[in-house]
Design a protein around this motif. Structure first.
Motif, PDB file in Angstrom:
ATOM      1  N   PHE A  67       0.809  -1.221   0.000  1.00 12.95           N
ATOM      2  CA  PHE A  67       0.000   0.000   0.000  1.00 12.95           C
ATOM      3  C   PHE A  67       0.845   1.275   0.000  1.00 12.95           C
ATOM      4  O   PHE A  67       0.458   2.272   0.604  1.00 12.95           O
ATOM      5  CB  PHE A  67      -0.949   0.004   1.196  1.00 12.95           C
ATOM      6  N   ASP A  68       1.991   1.238  -0.644  1.00 14.36           N
ATOM      7  CA  ASP A  68       2.843   2.418  -0.752  1.00 14.36           C
ATOM      8  C   ASP A  68       3.174   3.007   0.627  1.00 14.36           C
ATOM      9  O   ASP A  68       3.349   4.214   0.792  1.00 14.36           O
ATOM     10  CB  ASP A  68       2.175   3.488  -1.624  1.00 14.36           C
ATOM     11  N   TYR A  69       3.233   2.129   1.620  1.00 12.88           N
ATOM     12  CA  TYR A  69       3.495   2.599   2.984  1.00 12.88           C
ATOM     13  C   TYR A  69       4.619   1.806   3.645  1.00 12.88           C
ATOM     14  O   TYR A  69       5.481   2.369   4.310  1.00 12.88           O
ATOM     15  CB  TYR A  69       2.222   2.468   3.834  1.00 12.88           C
ATOM     16  N   LEU A  70       4.602   0.517   3.435  1.00  8.76           N
ATOM     17  CA  LEU A  70       5.524  -0.365   4.138  1.00  8.76           C
ATOM     18  C   LEU A  70       6.210  -1.282   3.137  1.00  8.76           C
ATOM     19  O   LEU A  70       5.552  -1.834   2.242  1.00  8.76           O
ATOM     20  CB  LEU A  70       4.759  -1.177   5.180  1.00  8.76           C
ATOM     21  N   GLY A 121      21.649 -11.971   3.836  1.00  7.44           N
ATOM     22  CA  GLY A 121      20.857 -12.765   4.767  1.00  7.44           C
ATOM     23  C   GLY A 121      19.842 -11.960   5.551  1.00  7.44           C
ATOM     24  O   GLY A 121      19.126 -12.510   6.392  1.00  7.44           O
ATOM     25  N   TYR A 122      19.748 -10.650   5.278  1.00  5.75           N
ATOM     26  CA  TYR A 122      18.870  -9.789   6.066  1.00  5.75           C
ATOM     27  C   TYR A 122      17.486  -9.658   5.435  1.00  5.75           C
ATOM     28  O   TYR A 122      17.343  -9.463   4.234  1.00  5.75           O
ATOM     29  CB  TYR A 122      19.479  -8.393   6.217  1.00  5.75           C
ATOM     30  N   PHE A 123      16.487  -9.747   6.303  1.00  8.84           N
ATOM     31  CA  PHE A 123      15.111  -9.410   5.966  1.00  8.84           C
ATOM     32  C   PHE A 123      14.802  -8.109   6.690  1.00  8.84           C
ATOM     33  O   PHE A 123      15.027  -7.994   7.898  1.00  8.84           O
ATOM     34  CB  PHE A 123      14.149 -10.505   6.411  1.00  8.84           C
ATOM     35  N   THR A 124      14.287  -7.112   5.965  1.00 11.24           N
ATOM     36  CA  THR A 124      14.098  -5.787   6.546  1.00 11.24           C
ATOM     37  C   THR A 124      12.697  -5.256   6.267  1.00 11.24           C
ATOM     38  O   THR A 124      12.181  -5.383   5.156  1.00 11.24           O
ATOM     39  CB  THR A 124      15.141  -4.806   5.976  1.00 11.24           C
ATOM     40  N   MET A 125      12.119  -4.643   7.279  1.00 16.05           N
ATOM     41  CA  MET A 125      10.849  -3.933   7.154  1.00 16.05           C
ATOM     42  C   MET A 125      11.132  -2.440   7.271  1.00 16.05           C
ATOM     43  O   MET A 125      11.832  -2.000   8.184  1.00 16.05           O
ATOM     44  CB  MET A 125       9.882  -4.359   8.263  1.00 16.05           C
ATOM     45  N   GLU A 126      10.580  -1.644   6.339  1.00 14.87           N
ATOM     46  CA  GLU A 126      10.757  -0.195   6.377  1.00 14.87           C
ATOM     47  C   GLU A 126       9.398   0.496   6.291  1.00 14.87           C
ATOM     48  O   GLU A 126       8.484   0.013   5.618  1.00 14.87           O
ATOM     49  CB  GLU A 126      11.617   0.286   5.204  1.00 14.87           C
ATOM     50  N   ARG A 127       9.316   1.625   6.969  1.00 18.30           N
ATOM     51  CA  ARG A 127       8.130   2.484   6.881  1.00 18.30           C
ATOM     52  C   ARG A 127       8.540   3.914   7.208  1.00 18.30           C
ATOM     53  O   ARG A 127       9.653   4.175   7.673  1.00 18.30           O
ATOM     54  CB  ARG A 127       7.033   2.004   7.833  1.00 18.30           C
ATOM     55  N   MET A 139       0.198  -0.050  10.640  1.00 13.49           N
ATOM     56  CA  MET A 139       0.415   0.346   9.249  1.00 13.49           C
ATOM     57  C   MET A 139      -0.672   1.347   8.857  1.00 13.49           C
ATOM     58  O   MET A 139      -1.805   0.965   8.576  1.00 13.49           O
ATOM     59  CB  MET A 139       0.384  -0.878   8.329  1.00 13.49           C
ATOM     60  N   PHE A 140      -0.315   2.634   8.828  1.00  8.15           N
ATOM     61  CA  PHE A 140      -1.293   3.683   8.569  1.00  8.15           C
ATOM     62  C   PHE A 140      -1.172   4.202   7.142  1.00  8.15           C
ATOM     63  O   PHE A 140      -0.922   5.391   6.900  1.00  8.15           O
ATOM     64  CB  PHE A 140      -1.127   4.802   9.592  1.00  8.15           C
ATOM     65  N   ALA A 141      -1.345   3.287   6.186  1.00  4.17           N
ATOM     66  CA  ALA A 141      -1.417   3.694   4.786  1.00  4.17           C
ATOM     67  C   ALA A 141      -2.704   4.481   4.550  1.00  4.17           C
ATOM     68  O   ALA A 141      -3.664   4.398   5.329  1.00  4.17           O
ATOM     69  CB  ALA A 141      -1.377   2.463   3.893  1.00  4.17           C
ATOM     70  N   MET A 195      -2.941  -1.044  -3.561  1.00  5.49           N
ATOM     71  CA  MET A 195      -1.956  -1.666  -4.442  1.00  5.49           C
ATOM     72  C   MET A 195      -0.831  -2.345  -3.653  1.00  5.49           C
ATOM     73  O   MET A 195      -0.246  -1.758  -2.752  1.00  5.49           O
ATOM     74  CB  MET A 195      -1.355  -0.625  -5.384  1.00  5.49           C
ATOM     75  N   VAL A 196      -0.548  -3.585  -4.032  1.00  6.54           N
ATOM     76  CA  VAL A 196       0.559  -4.358  -3.476  1.00  6.54           C
ATOM     77  C   VAL A 196       1.474  -4.750  -4.625  1.00  6.54           C
ATOM     78  O   VAL A 196       1.011  -5.232  -5.663  1.00  6.54           O
ATOM     79  CB  VAL A 196       0.051  -5.619  -2.746  1.00  6.54           C
ATOM     80  N   LYS A 197       2.775  -4.555  -4.445  1.00  7.75           N
ATOM     81  CA  LYS A 197       3.716  -4.819  -5.530  1.00  7.75           C
ATOM     82  C   LYS A 197       4.828  -5.749  -5.071  1.00  7.75           C
ATOM     83  O   LYS A 197       5.433  -5.539  -4.027  1.00  7.75           O
ATOM     84  CB  LYS A 197       4.323  -3.503  -6.039  1.00  7.75           C
TER      85      LYS A 197
END
Length: 485
Positions: A381-384, A393-399, A445-447, A453-455
């Motif tokens: 959703f263009d947010y996270l 080896g890293y998995f990362t979440m960004e917002r 998650m405040f989109a 939309m999910v990409k």
């Protein structure tokens, strides 16, 4: 004559009614996560299955979206999916809890539902006092307070709270989150023959150098033959990708020695790698599962910036998770009942390149990989954004930070690679389970409310299967029939 308890309940119900339209008009209200009818929700309390029904109590401030003299709110469920808001369980109306009925736990004994909680008191000098209190119910809804059962032992400050009670080999035990006189975090252990007289046995665990000045919400149990202590330490310094929230939640494992009153344990491991997760509580249900629910929030971490505040509410709880101990680590898995939330399968596709899809704001997305991904991105959703690189080896979440507008991130390292992922999306939250729950990311998650939309950006040769379902939007019934109470 109306009692102080009745007056407090009446005021809380009036606050619910007064703000009902404003609260329910918020597009960020959740579709299947427990949340407050108004005001602030924090710690899950008294999590139990009693007479076949699941009960979840919670810390509740009905009058504003800040902290204060907490009530115990109450949800119940027959299936762990549909939750009904029950009448208020506890109000801060007695001398021993006048400044808050703080967190605690529930047990079944003598065919009654008994809850132990911390009575928070500020004396005339403004100094904190703390009492471990008992209330009980014969029907699961109406509680009678039985007063103070344990006072503050020697060796601790008044930061002594959040009793979790259980039975082992004919005796009752209570762990309490504590701060020593040296201002270090610890977990105190108390023992009782009858739930009335409690003896302090000492520290079950702590203090530990570098592990904070206060340990909140302890929960100890055996999981697949392994002794576990979950707690939420305050005052832990960030170390690289670890311990990046204001306060942490995690666990230690080892051997629980009841005779000595000690848990001989190893290192502290974070339980959840996301932005909002704190103060979880677990219980065993009739199926023998160890089920955990946490607060999707963190104290003192940008709470004043949440956009739901203008609609007079803040925070929610996580989904129930089943815990398993696998290869030296706790795994958290979405419970089987979550499949009952599915209304419609939206798509099931094998993906070999980039992909864009629209998803409803209550959805489940599952990804399975043939092998292990090389490089992968998922933009919600263009947010996270979720990214993974096999090279690092890293998995990362960004917002985007609610407080500063800058990008913020949380990460973990997947030594075995990214093989499987399950994502639960609600109107203003996301819960992500990696590799069958070996790592979990929980976040608000405040989109934009109408964003759909999910990409997927797929930069490897591996083929992955993506499956999505629309989930129910009406699993939380917040009609507490105030006029009939």
């Amino acid at each position: 004559m109306i009692t102080s308890e009745e007056k407090l309940r009446k005021q809380a119900y009036e606050a619910v009614e007064k703000n009902k339209e404003t609260v329910q008009a918020d597009p960020y209200r959740q579709g299947y996560h427990m949340m407050p009818p108004v005001g602030l929700l924090n710690d899950p309390n008294g999590w139990i299955q009693w007479r076949g029904t699941y009960h979840m109590f919670f810390q509740w401030m009905p009058f504003h979206t800040g902290h204060g003299a907490k009530y115990w709110g109450h949800y119940s469920s027959e299936n762990l999916v549909d939750w009904k808001l029950e009448p208020i369980a506890l109000t801060p109306g007695d001398w021993f809890d006048k400044n808050g009925c703080y967190s605690g736990s529930a047990i079944e004994h003598d065919d009654k539902l008994k809850v132990f909680y911390t009575g928070n008191v500020r004396n005339n000098q403004g100094e904190r006092e703390t009492y471990q209190c008992l209330a009980e119910s014969i029907n699961g809804n109406d509680f009678v307070k039985k007063g103070v059962k344990a006072e503050l032992p020697e060796g601790y400050t008044a930061h002594f709270r959040d009793p979790k009670v259980w039975k082992h080999e004919g005796k009752w035990y209570m762990v309490v989150g504590a701060q020593t006189l040296e201002r270090q975090g610890a977990v105190a252990l108390l023992e009782s023959e009858d739930l009335e007289i409690w003896t302090h046995k000492g520290e079950l665990a702590g203090p530990v150098e570098g592990l904070g000045y206060m340990w909140e919400c302890p929960d100890t149990f055996e999981l697949d033959g392994q002794g576990v202590l979950i707690f939420s330490p305050q005052g832990v310094e960030a170390q690289g990708i670890d311990f990046n929230n204001q306060y942490q939640t995690g666990y230690v494992t080892g051997e629980l020695d009841y005779e000595a009153g000690k848990l001989n344990h190893g290192a502290f491991t974070e339980l959840d790698r996301g932005f909002e997760f704190y103060a979880p509580q677990s219980m065993i249900d009739k199926k023998g599962r160890r089920l955990l629910v946490g607060w999707m929030g963190v104290p003192d971490q940008n709470e004043e910036h949440h956009p739901t505040i203008k609609h007079h509410w803040i925070h929610n709880l996580t989904l129930p998770r089943e815990l398993k101990f696998i290869n030296g680590k706790i795994h958290q898995l979405p419970i089987e009942e979550m499949k009952q939330l599915r209304e419609e399968k939206l798509f099931e596709e094998v993906v070999g390149a980039d992909l864009s899809k629209t998803l409803p704001r209550t959805a489940e997305l599952e990804m399975d990989v043939d092998g292990s991904l090389s490089q992968f991105e998922l933009h919600l959703f263009d947010y996270l954004s979720l990214t993974y690189s096999k090279e690092t080896g890293y998995f990362t979440m960004e917002r985007t930070s609610l407080a500063t507008g800058n990008t913020e991130s949380r990460s973990c390292r997947l030594i075995e690679g990214l093989q499987q992922m399950k994502v639960f999306i609600d109107h203003s939250s996301v819960e992500i389970f990696l590799n069958d729950g070996k790592e979990v990311f929980t976040s608000r998650m405040f989109a934009e409310p109408d964003e759909r939309m999910v990409k997927v950006v797929h930069k490897g040769k591996e083929r992955l299967k993506l499956t999505a379902w629309q989930l129910r939007n009406d699993a939380i019934d917040q009609d507490i029939h105030v006029n009939n109470i």
